[in-house]
Design a protein around this motif. Structure first.
Motif, PDB file in Angstrom:
ATOM      1  N   SER A  71      65.899   0.495  15.289  1.00 26.38           N
ATOM      2  CA  SER A  71      65.053  -0.253  14.169  1.00 26.38           C
ATOM      3  C   SER A  71      65.657  -0.374  12.870  1.00 26.38           C
ATOM      4  O   SER A  71      65.808  -1.157  12.052  1.00 26.38           O
ATOM      5  N   GLU A  72      66.423   0.807  12.540  1.00 27.09           N
ATOM      6  CA  GLU A  72      67.049   1.132  11.443  1.00 27.09           C
ATOM      7  C   GLU A  72      68.436   1.869  11.289  1.00 27.09           C
ATOM      8  O   GLU A  72      68.373   3.042  12.237  1.00 27.09           O
ATOM      9  N   GLY A  73      69.340   1.530  10.655  1.00 22.59           N
ATOM     10  CA  GLY A  73      70.605   2.540  10.779  1.00 22.59           C
ATOM     11  C   GLY A  73      71.619   2.187  11.818  1.00 22.59           C
ATOM     12  O   GLY A  73      71.285   1.033  12.742  1.00 22.59           O
ATOM     13  N   ALA A  74      72.433   3.195  12.253  1.00 19.90           N
ATOM     14  CA  ALA A  74      73.390   2.721  13.252  1.00 19.90           C
ATOM     15  C   ALA A  74      73.047   3.591  14.713  1.00 19.90           C
ATOM     16  O   ALA A  74      71.953   4.196  14.785  1.00 19.90           O
ATOM     17  N   GLY A  75      73.970   3.726  15.616  1.00 14.49           N
ATOM     18  CA  GLY A  75      73.779   4.087  16.772  1.00 14.49           C
ATOM     19  C   GLY A  75      72.844   3.441  17.563  1.00 14.49           C
ATOM     20  O   GLY A  75      72.963   2.136  17.810  1.00 14.49           O
ATOM     21  N   CYS A  76      71.924   4.197  18.507  1.00 16.19           N
ATOM     22  CA  CYS A  76      71.293   3.260  19.533  1.00 16.19           C
ATOM     23  C   CYS A  76      70.153   4.327  19.918  1.00 16.19           C
ATOM     24  O   CYS A  76      70.066   5.510  19.642  1.00 16.19           O
ATOM     25  N   GLU A  77      69.131   3.552  20.488  1.00 17.68           N
ATOM     26  CA  GLU A  77      67.815   4.328  21.021  1.00 17.68           C
ATOM     27  C   GLU A  77      67.908   4.282  22.516  1.00 17.68           C
ATOM     28  O   GLU A  77      68.147   3.162  23.182  1.00 17.68           O
ATOM     29  N   LEU A  78      67.926   5.368  23.063  1.00 21.34           N
ATOM     30  CA  LEU A  78      67.680   5.403  24.543  1.00 21.34           C
ATOM     31  C   LEU A  78      66.355   5.881  25.011  1.00 21.34           C
ATOM     32  O   LEU A  78      65.684   6.674  24.479  1.00 21.34           O
ATOM     33  N   THR A  79      65.727   5.041  25.828  1.00 20.42           N
ATOM     34  CA  THR A  79      64.425   4.942  26.313  1.00 20.42           C
ATOM     35  C   THR A  79      64.277   5.204  27.814  1.00 20.42           C
ATOM     36  O   THR A  79      65.266   4.713  28.400  1.00 20.42           O
ATOM     37  N   TYR A  80      63.368   5.994  28.362  1.00 19.28           N
ATOM     38  CA  TYR A  80      63.297   5.979  29.843  1.00 19.28           C
ATOM     39  C   TYR A  80      61.777   6.193  30.310  1.00 19.28           C
ATOM     40  O   TYR A  80      60.923   6.639  29.442  1.00 19.28           O
ATOM     41  N   SER A  81      61.613   5.851  31.488  1.00 17.75           N
ATOM     42  CA  SER A  81      60.184   6.027  32.139  1.00 17.75           C
ATOM     43  C   SER A  81      60.789   6.319  33.595  1.00 17.75           C
ATOM     44  O   SER A  81      61.380   5.778  34.340  1.00 17.75           O
ATOM     45  N   ALA A  82      60.014   7.263  34.055  1.00 19.43           N
ATOM     46  CA  ALA A  82      60.468   7.934  35.430  1.00 19.43           C
ATOM     47  C   ALA A  82      59.257   8.556  36.048  1.00 19.43           C
ATOM     48  O   ALA A  82      58.164   8.776  35.542  1.00 19.43           O
ATOM     49  N   THR A  83      59.482   8.231  37.455  1.00 19.49           N
ATOM     50  CA  THR A  83      58.384   8.989  38.511  1.00 19.49           C
ATOM     51  C   THR A  83      59.189   9.645  39.407  1.00 19.49           C
ATOM     52  O   THR A  83      60.399   9.200  39.883  1.00 19.49           O
ATOM     53  N   ALA A  84      58.787  10.811  39.725  1.00 17.00           N
ATOM     54  CA  ALA A  84      59.420  11.890  40.485  1.00 17.00           C
ATOM     55  C   ALA A  84      58.474  12.518  41.551  1.00 17.00           C
ATOM     56  O   ALA A  84      57.434  12.722  41.042  1.00 17.00           O
ATOM     57  N   GLN A  85      59.013  13.099  42.574  1.00 12.25           N
ATOM     58  CA  GLN A  85      58.313  13.762  43.408  1.00 12.25           C
ATOM     59  C   GLN A  85      59.195  14.789  43.754  1.00 12.25           C
ATOM     60  O   GLN A  85      60.245  14.582  44.461  1.00 12.25           O
ATOM     61  N   VAL A  86      58.802  15.991  43.894  1.00 11.71           N
ATOM     62  CA  VAL A  86      59.427  17.168  44.564  1.00 11.71           C
ATOM     63  C   VAL A  86      58.586  17.783  45.557  1.00 11.71           C
ATOM     64  O   VAL A  86      57.369  17.670  45.398  1.00 11.71           O
ATOM     65  N   GLY A  87      59.424  18.670  46.518  1.00  8.46           N
ATOM     66  CA  GLY A  87      58.778  19.128  47.519  1.00  8.46           C
ATOM     67  C   GLY A  87      59.357  20.469  47.831  1.00  8.46           C
ATOM     68  O   GLY A  87      60.405  20.624  47.601  1.00  8.46           O
ATOM     69  N   GLY A  88      58.767  21.269  48.812  1.00 10.87           N
ATOM     70  CA  GLY A  88      59.411  22.492  49.233  1.00 10.87           C
ATOM     71  C   GLY A  88      59.288  23.590  48.140  1.00 10.87           C
ATOM     72  O   GLY A  88      58.249  23.651  47.450  1.00 10.87           O
ATOM     73  N   LYS A  89      60.027  24.687  48.302  1.00  5.17           N
ATOM     74  CA  LYS A  89      59.868  25.671  47.564  1.00  5.17           C
ATOM     75  C   LYS A  89      59.609  25.545  46.269  1.00  5.17           C
ATOM     76  O   LYS A  89      58.876  26.121  45.173  1.00  5.17           O
ATOM     77  N   ILE A  90      60.486  24.687  45.474  1.00  2.00           N
ATOM     78  CA  ILE A  90      60.517  24.207  44.170  1.00  2.00           C
ATOM     79  C   ILE A  90      59.409  23.860  43.588  1.00  2.00           C
ATOM     80  O   ILE A  90      58.689  24.067  42.384  1.00  2.00           O
ATOM     81  N   ALA A  91      58.478  22.710  44.512  1.00  2.00           N
ATOM     82  CA  ALA A  91      57.200  22.589  44.127  1.00  2.00           C
ATOM     83  C   ALA A  91      56.096  23.590  43.976  1.00  2.00           C
ATOM     84  O   ALA A  91      55.112  23.540  43.389  1.00  2.00           O
ATOM     85  N   GLN A  92      56.264  24.605  44.859  1.00  2.00           N
ATOM     86  CA  GLN A  92      55.555  25.872  44.911  1.00  2.00           C
ATOM     87  C   GLN A  92      55.483  26.774  43.864  1.00  2.00           C
ATOM     88  O   GLN A  92      54.758  27.692  43.614  1.00  2.00           O
TER      89      GLN A  92
END
Length: 194
Positions: A100-121
């Motif tokens: 909205s102001e200045g140089a560069g750029c804006e990165l935006t994201y929206s995510a959904t994720a599902q994990v399972g197994g030992k990592i989820a525990q």
């Protein structure tokens, strides 16, 4: 798990787009990543090592980009396997836009994720902490790589007056931390699932 957030980048939108779609840049910036290879149009294979608490594993996965609108946005669909450690799958909408102001750029994201197994525990708090740490490391490496490639953009950013101090925080986890966690998880899943 659902996440969203944004991050200001010093480089212009096209340069950010090119870097975020460059397998070598991503491989260098993602902690634990040792493989990012194109397998077809908008398809990638990824490999990386991840350690979350007592669970350490090598993940292999694939990523498919859809709804690609260069240099503005794409949807990233991912799935990956880490053997007995678990799996991850989901999607993320990633967008780049002029600030909205200045140089560069804006990165935006929206995510959904599902994990399972030992990592989820191992527990959400531990997973969130590791994801936050990995996101911070990714952006530190990404910023360093962009500054190496485009020093003029960083010099221009440094010449701008500093942003006003942030408003006092409310209790709870700041939104920007959730954003970094989301980006790290997205990036990790992106590379693990390629």
């Amino acid at each position: 798990m659902e996440m969203q957030g944004s991050r200001r980048l010093a480089v212009p939108q096209q340069q950010a787009w090119d870097a975020l779609n460059d397998p070598e840049v991503l491989k260098a910036c993602i902690p634990g990543c040792d493989k990012v290879e194109g397998t077809g149009e908008n398809q990638y294979a990824v490999g990386m090592a991840v350690k979350i608490g007592p669970v350490a594993a090598r993940f292999n996965g694939k990523i498919l980009l859809t709804d690609v609108l260069p240099p503005n946005s794409y949807t990233l669909n991912f799935e990956g396997q880490g053997g007995p450690a678990g799996f991850g799958k989901g999607s993320a909408k990633v967008s780049l836009a002029p600030p909205s102001e200045g140089a560069g750029c804006e990165l935006t994201y929206s995510a959904t994720a599902q994990v399972g197994g030992k990592i989820a525990q191992v527990g959400q708090r531990l997973v969130d902490g590791v994801a936050k740490s990995m996101a911070e490391e990714f952006f530190k490496r990404f910023d360093a790589e962009m500054e190496r490639r485009y020093p003029q953009a960083y010099a221009a950013e440094a010449a701008l007056p500093p942003d006003p101090p942030p408003a006092p925080k409310k209790s709870g986890v700041p939104a920007w931390q959730w954003g970094l966690v989301a980006v790290v998880i997205i990036v990790l899943l992106f590379f693990l699932l390629r």
